[in-house]
Design a protein around this motif. Sequence first.
Motif, PDB file in Angstrom:
ATOM      1  N   THR A 184       0.829  -1.204   0.000  1.00  0.00           N
ATOM      2  CA  THR A 184       0.000   0.000   0.000  1.00  0.00           C
ATOM      3  C   THR A 184       0.867   1.259   0.000  1.00  0.00           C
ATOM      4  O   THR A 184       2.075   1.198   0.219  1.00  0.00           O
ATOM      5  CB  THR A 184      -0.906   0.022   1.242  1.00  0.00           C
ATOM      6  N   ILE A 185       0.205   2.389  -0.194  1.00  0.00           N
ATOM      7  CA  ILE A 185       0.851   3.701  -0.108  1.00  0.00           C
ATOM      8  C   ILE A 185       0.209   4.477   1.035  1.00  0.00           C
ATOM      9  O   ILE A 185      -1.024   4.591   1.090  1.00  0.00           O
ATOM     10  CB  ILE A 185       0.669   4.504  -1.400  1.00  0.00           C
ATOM     11  N   PRO A 186       1.009   5.004   1.957  1.00  0.00           N
ATOM     12  CA  PRO A 186       0.433   5.801   3.047  1.00  0.00           C
ATOM     13  C   PRO A 186      -0.389   6.965   2.498  1.00  0.00           C
ATOM     14  O   PRO A 186      -0.011   7.587   1.498  1.00  0.00           O
ATOM     15  CB  PRO A 186       1.669   6.291   3.810  1.00  0.00           C
ATOM     16  N   LEU A 187      -1.487   7.263   3.145  1.00  0.00           N
ATOM     17  CA  LEU A 187      -2.381   8.327   2.670  1.00  0.00           C
ATOM     18  C   LEU A 187      -1.670   9.672   2.543  1.00  0.00           C
ATOM     19  O   LEU A 187      -1.967  10.450   1.635  1.00  0.00           O
ATOM     20  CB  LEU A 187      -3.577   8.458   3.620  1.00  0.00           C
ATOM     21  N   LYS A 188      -0.718   9.944   3.425  1.00  0.00           N
ATOM     22  CA  LYS A 188      -0.066  11.250   3.380  1.00  0.00           C
ATOM     23  C   LYS A 188       0.801  11.413   2.141  1.00  0.00           C
ATOM     24  O   LYS A 188       1.063  12.539   1.711  1.00  0.00           O
ATOM     25  CB  LYS A 188       0.756  11.480   4.648  1.00  0.00           C
ATOM     26  N   GLN A 189       1.268  10.281   1.525  1.00  0.00           N
ATOM     27  CA  GLN A 189       2.013  10.366   0.261  1.00  0.00           C
ATOM     28  C   GLN A 189       1.143  10.054  -0.950  1.00  0.00           C
ATOM     29  O   GLN A 189       1.478  10.416  -2.075  1.00  0.00           O
ATOM     30  CB  GLN A 189       3.195   9.393   0.258  1.00  0.00           C
TER      31      GLN A 189
END
Length: 537
Positions: free
Chosen positions: A423-428
């Motif tokens: 996954t990709i962190p929401l902040k990035q």
Amino acid sequence: MQNEPFQLGICMAGAVSAGAYTAGVLDCLLEALEGWEQKRGQDGVPTHRVTLSVIGGASAGGMTGLLTAAAVQQPGAKIFYKSWVEMEADSMANAMLDPTDISESGLLSSLLNGSFVERLSQQAIAAAKYPTRTLPAYIHSSLKLFTTLTNLKGYPYNISFTSERQKTVHSMSVHSDFACFQLADSPLTDAEQLTEYRGHAEPGWIPLNVAKGVNTKLLQKAIMATAAFPLVLKPVRLKRAKKMIQHNPWLNQQGLLLDMLSEEHISLQVDGGLMNNEPFEKVRELLQGAMADKRNPESERDSFSSFTNTILMIDPFPNTPDFQENDSLQLTNIARQILNAMLHQMKAKPLPIADMMNKEKAGQFLIAPVRYKGNPEEKIEGAKAIASGVVGGFGGFLSKRFRLHDYALGQYNCARFLQNHFTIPLKQFHLHPLFSKGYEDIDLRPFLSDNKDSVQIIPVFNLQKQAPDWPVSDIDFIKELKPAIQKRSAAILSNISRHWFKKRVLQLGGFLFINRYVANAVVRHIQSALQLHQLVQ
């Protein structure tokens, strides 16, 4: 970048019979990509693409990787499942102890009979001769597949010195080898492909088209070669055109191999895991090379806001090496530590250690065995989580139940991994041009991790996998192996000495005492290992 696919490279570590776990992971990954592709264009479905561009591995991982070329075009054949779970029998022990390989050839080439690898690989490749589908969109049309090998003769090269000696050339050799294939749509025959580079494959990469039978025999030989566990399974003679070696920079480093090879080079190969059991640095090299013209700076490789490719490592045995200090001067302990040091040094990566140890890694992910005991907090990891982790990784050959468990656990771990960790962190996420565009105007909630703090790279649709029950068996089934062990032991002892007197003594001793002793010792060792692994009752 918004319209370009995200490039995925897969690296699969050596695993012996725990290749069943690796195959389960890869099967689930392809199922997830296929499920997404089937829903593409529908409302609420992300529009970005993830393309599988490189698959590399060693030993069992290399075998599974090479089989992917057949599996993706004939999904109904269940090539991964049949090759790693069904095999030829519930227990492969009798086939591996069969002494006919010794009696028919008159040679003792290996401690066990590995002829089943040839039969299974042949069946898997033959199953894809008449594909039921074209290459799916999530598989790069020029997919590169490679496996590591250990070249027993090696590639020779000379180093020149200024010296008083008449001979100023120092001879050395490189034994780390690779079998490198690239999917190619080519009408050429096997013989033509050995000397020609038509078919859209890059120089040094063997063009492969399973449906048309292009280089499938060489593919099978490579599968058998990387499976040849040193001394345990028979080495394989691999024949390749000289151009395939000269034009491959991994093999012909700095252009050193120019005229010393014959037009058709034959080499004796064993398990690639001996030299490089986790070739992720090679997968990275190929991914970075493919993206070089996309202006993706190396500094952005591990940034979640800008990365354009990543490596997925599948490793059934990710445990940390035992570095406990032991200064005993006992010869047996010194020998063990020397062997351990040699093996680990041979597998050391030619990459900056600081870079590899960096914990902020968007450029590399890992799937390894995790088995849960009742609740998410109580879990078992690594070799202890898989049934095939027993008896030095050969445990899966003892029972189909063990292989079936590991295959199902691989699927289960992969499904959880795609849901919560790939996954990709929401902040990035909102900063990334590809993924933010792919999820534009789409409700993110179905594609968030369980912690709701990251977004799935590969959107998961109905990928329901169940955690398998631990496969406990009756311990008595191991005792049935005694006659087969005795026959194999007798054949080995009989072949050790060809002098008629020594041979007769060994035969008599084998049948009357040695074979019985060996069989009992082997059975006790297996039973003890299975009990320690809680696989028998």
